[in-house]
Motif scaffolding. Structure first.
Motif, PDB file in Angstrom:
ATOM      1  N   TYR A  71       0.813  -1.207   0.000  1.00 52.69           N
ATOM      2  CA  TYR A  71       0.000   0.000   0.000  1.00 52.69           C
ATOM      3  C   TYR A  71       0.854   1.267   0.000  1.00 52.69           C
ATOM      4  N   ALA A  72       1.912   1.267   0.788  1.00 57.74           N
ATOM      5  CA  ALA A  72       2.745   2.467   0.914  1.00 57.74           C
ATOM      6  C   ALA A  72       3.445   2.820  -0.387  1.00 57.74           C
ATOM      7  N   ARG A  73       3.527   1.890  -1.339  1.00 56.80           N
ATOM      8  CA  ARG A  73       4.216   2.132  -2.601  1.00 56.80           C
ATOM      9  C   ARG A  73       3.260   2.480  -3.745  1.00 56.80           C
ATOM     10  N   LEU A  74       1.968   2.543  -3.478  1.00 60.77           N
ATOM     11  CA  LEU A  74       0.990   2.814  -4.531  1.00 60.77           C
ATOM     12  C   LEU A  74       0.848   4.329  -4.724  1.00 60.77           C
ATOM     13  N   ASP A  75       1.673   4.862  -5.574  1.00 65.69           N
ATOM     14  CA  ASP A  75       1.708   6.304  -5.826  1.00 65.69           C
ATOM     15  C   ASP A  75       0.724   6.661  -6.929  1.00 65.69           C
ATOM     16  N   VAL A  76      -0.561   6.549  -6.615  1.00 61.04           N
ATOM     17  CA  VAL A  76      -1.610   6.793  -7.589  1.00 61.04           C
ATOM     18  C   VAL A  76      -2.741   7.547  -6.889  1.00 61.04           C
ATOM     19  N   PRO A  77      -3.334   8.550  -7.547  1.00 61.39           N
ATOM     20  CA  PRO A  77      -4.449   9.254  -6.917  1.00 61.39           C
ATOM     21  C   PRO A  77      -5.575   8.292  -6.541  1.00 61.39           C
ATOM     22  N   THR A  78      -6.016   8.378  -5.298  1.00 58.71           N
ATOM     23  CA  THR A  78      -6.985   7.419  -4.770  1.00 58.71           C
ATOM     24  C   THR A  78      -8.023   8.137  -3.922  1.00 58.71           C
ATOM     25  N   THR A  79      -9.261   7.710  -4.062  1.00 57.07           N
ATOM     26  CA  THR A  79     -10.313   8.134  -3.143  1.00 57.07           C
ATOM     27  C   THR A  79     -10.887   6.896  -2.475  1.00 57.07           C
ATOM     28  N   VAL A  80     -10.928   6.908  -1.160  1.00 58.30           N
ATOM     29  CA  VAL A  80     -11.502   5.823  -0.370  1.00 58.30           C
ATOM     30  C   VAL A  80     -12.812   6.341   0.221  1.00 58.30           C
ATOM     31  N   ILE A  81     -13.886   5.599  -0.033  1.00 60.53           N
ATOM     32  CA  ILE A  81     -15.211   6.020   0.422  1.00 60.53           C
ATOM     33  C   ILE A  81     -15.801   4.924   1.307  1.00 60.53           C
ATOM     34  N   ALA A  82     -16.374   5.332   2.415  1.00 61.15           N
ATOM     35  CA  ALA A  82     -16.966   4.366   3.345  1.00 61.15           C
ATOM     36  C   ALA A  82     -18.294   4.887   3.838  1.00 61.15           C
ATOM     37  N   GLY A  83     -19.160   3.960   4.207  1.00 63.40           N
ATOM     38  CA  GLY A  83     -20.412   4.307   4.862  1.00 63.40           C
ATOM     39  C   GLY A  83     -20.250   4.176   6.368  1.00 63.40           C
ATOM     40  N   ALA A  84     -20.716   5.158   7.090  1.00 60.07           N
ATOM     41  CA  ALA A  84     -20.575   5.134   8.547  1.00 60.07           C
ATOM     42  C   ALA A  84     -21.320   3.959   9.175  1.00 60.07           C
ATOM     43  N   HIS A  85     -22.317   3.412   8.461  1.00 60.46           N
ATOM     44  CA  HIS A  85     -23.117   2.311   9.009  1.00 60.46           C
ATOM     45  C   HIS A  85     -22.765   0.969   8.375  1.00 60.46           C
TER      46      HIS A  85
ATOM     47  N   LEU B 158      -6.822   2.259   5.562  1.00 58.93           N
ATOM     48  CA  LEU B 158      -6.362   2.178   4.181  1.00 58.93           C
ATOM     49  C   LEU B 158      -6.001   3.564   3.658  1.00 58.93           C
ATOM     50  N   ALA B 159      -6.849   4.552   3.927  1.00 64.82           N
ATOM     51  CA  ALA B 159      -6.572   5.916   3.477  1.00 64.82           C
ATOM     52  C   ALA B 159      -5.285   6.445   4.096  1.00 64.82           C
ATOM     53  N   ARG B 160      -5.004   6.044   5.327  1.00 66.61           N
ATOM     54  CA  ARG B 160      -3.752   6.461   5.959  1.00 66.61           C
ATOM     55  C   ARG B 160      -2.545   5.786   5.315  1.00 66.61           C
ATOM     56  N   ALA B 161      -2.728   4.552   4.874  1.00 63.34           N
ATOM     57  CA  ALA B 161      -1.593   3.786   4.343  1.00 63.34           C
ATOM     58  C   ALA B 161      -1.215   4.180   2.924  1.00 63.34           C
ATOM     59  N   LEU B 162      -2.190   4.671   2.137  1.00 65.49           N
ATOM     60  CA  LEU B 162      -1.925   5.005   0.739  1.00 65.49           C
ATOM     61  C   LEU B 162      -1.377   6.427   0.635  1.00 65.49           C
ATOM     62  N   PRO B 163      -0.286   6.630  -0.090  1.00 65.86           N
ATOM     63  CA  PRO B 163       0.379   7.941  -0.116  1.00 65.86           C
ATOM     64  C   PRO B 163      -0.482   9.080  -0.651  1.00 65.86           C
ATOM     65  N   ARG B 164      -1.378   8.806  -1.614  1.00 65.39           N
ATOM     66  CA  ARG B 164      -2.121   9.886  -2.270  1.00 65.39           C
ATOM     67  C   ARG B 164      -3.626   9.664  -2.164  1.00 65.39           C
ATOM     68  N   ALA B 165      -4.060   9.259  -0.981  1.00 66.96           N
ATOM     69  CA  ALA B 165      -5.473   8.918  -0.793  1.00 66.96           C
ATOM     70  C   ALA B 165      -6.239  10.029  -0.094  1.00 66.96           C
TER      71      ALA B 165
END
Length: 294
Positions: free
Chosen positions: A230-244, A257-264
């Protein structure tokens, strides 16, 4: 009776797209949207099917802005694999690479991954970084958390129990599981009847039961190997989650996951559950377009 009922239900949903003869086997893919627009590959979750995308509201939201490519993953929908064949993240990545070659998609693509499909998207980006323009991962399963592997996944390995499950009890058990899991997946929203009927048709097939079980048995080990990438994936990323989300809770998957990805970038939808492409299609479509522009 089980065989006849399942055959009739599947016949209600014939292949909507093309079945391509790839090196690893026949693969069903549904295409749509604007064929001249940048390609977006939609990767469904475990026990899902490609048809889930075009019957959901997201398809029409994305259609004017992207070339849509939605394959049935190995063992699901109309992409067959022999019963007992491996169905792993690695198998999915290899099949997706073959599919893009067959469709002559040369440039980088946006990968939209849901649940198990998010892990496939991450693994594909790690294996083929030059082929990925951006990632949009919603309701992702990204870490080998406790309870990820279910005891039911081992039942098909026992000959007598496999026969009882897939030849005798599959109709009533499948209906019960679809209702229980569907309720959890759509919480806090109701289950759309269109989705429920479609899932009953596909998730009670013997081949898909085996594919789902194989995925579940090997998933935790594969995620353990994937996490360091994950730390090496230098690609624009959006992580979306539902609170429920009751299936892949945001605190266990999307947030770390969002913390682990460099450009998330992380988005948590306060009234969302697991099936965000049904309940929040506008937000998913906007994320696809915004992330690709980044």
């Amino acid at each position: 009776m089980t065989h006849a009922r399942i055959r009739r239900s599947v016949e209600r949903y014939p292949p909507r797209g093309r079945v391509l003869d790839l090196p690893d086997g026949p693969t069903h893919v549904i295409e749509g949207g604007d064929p001249t627009a940048p390609p977006t590959v939609l990767i469904h979750g475990s026990d899902g099917v490609a048809l889930d995308w075009p019957v959901s509201p997201l398809w029409d939201e994305l259609g004017p802005h992207a070339r849509l490519i939605a394959p049935d993953r190995p063992g699901h929908g109309h992409t067959p694999v022999p019963v007992g064949s491996p169905v792993t993240v690695e198998v999915n990545v290899r099949r997706l690479s073959q599919l893009l070659d067959a469709l002559e998609v040369r440039g980088p693509v946006t990968l939209l991954g849901h649940s198990y499909g998010a892990a496939v998207a991450l693994a594909f980006a790690a294996a083929y970084p030059e082929r990925v323009r951006s990632l949009v991962l919603f309701s992702p399963t990204a870490f080998p958390v406790r309870g990820l592997t279910r005891p039911l996944a081992y039942v098909p390995l026992v000959p007598g129990l496999e026969t009882l499950l897939t030849r005798v009890f599959l109709l009533p058990l499948g209906r019960l599981v679809a209702r229980v899991e569907g309720t959890r997946a759509f919480h806090p929203h109701p289950i759309p009847p269109t989705w429920h009927a479609m899932m009953l048709a596909f998730s009670r097939r013997r081949a898909q039961v085996h594919a789902l079980a194989w995925e579940n048995r090997t998933f935790a080990r594969e995620l353990t190997r994937l996490v360091p990438a994950y730390a090496r994936l230098d690609v624009p990323t959006t992580v979306i989650a539902g609170a429920h989300d009751r299936l892949t809770p945001a605190g266990l998957h999307a947030v770390p996951l969002a913390r682990a990805l460099p450009r998330a970038t992380l988005r948590v939808l306060g009234d969302g559950g697991h099936q965000l492409h049904w309940t929040h299609p506008e937000e998913i479509a906007r994320a696809v377009l915004d992330t690709a522009e980044r």
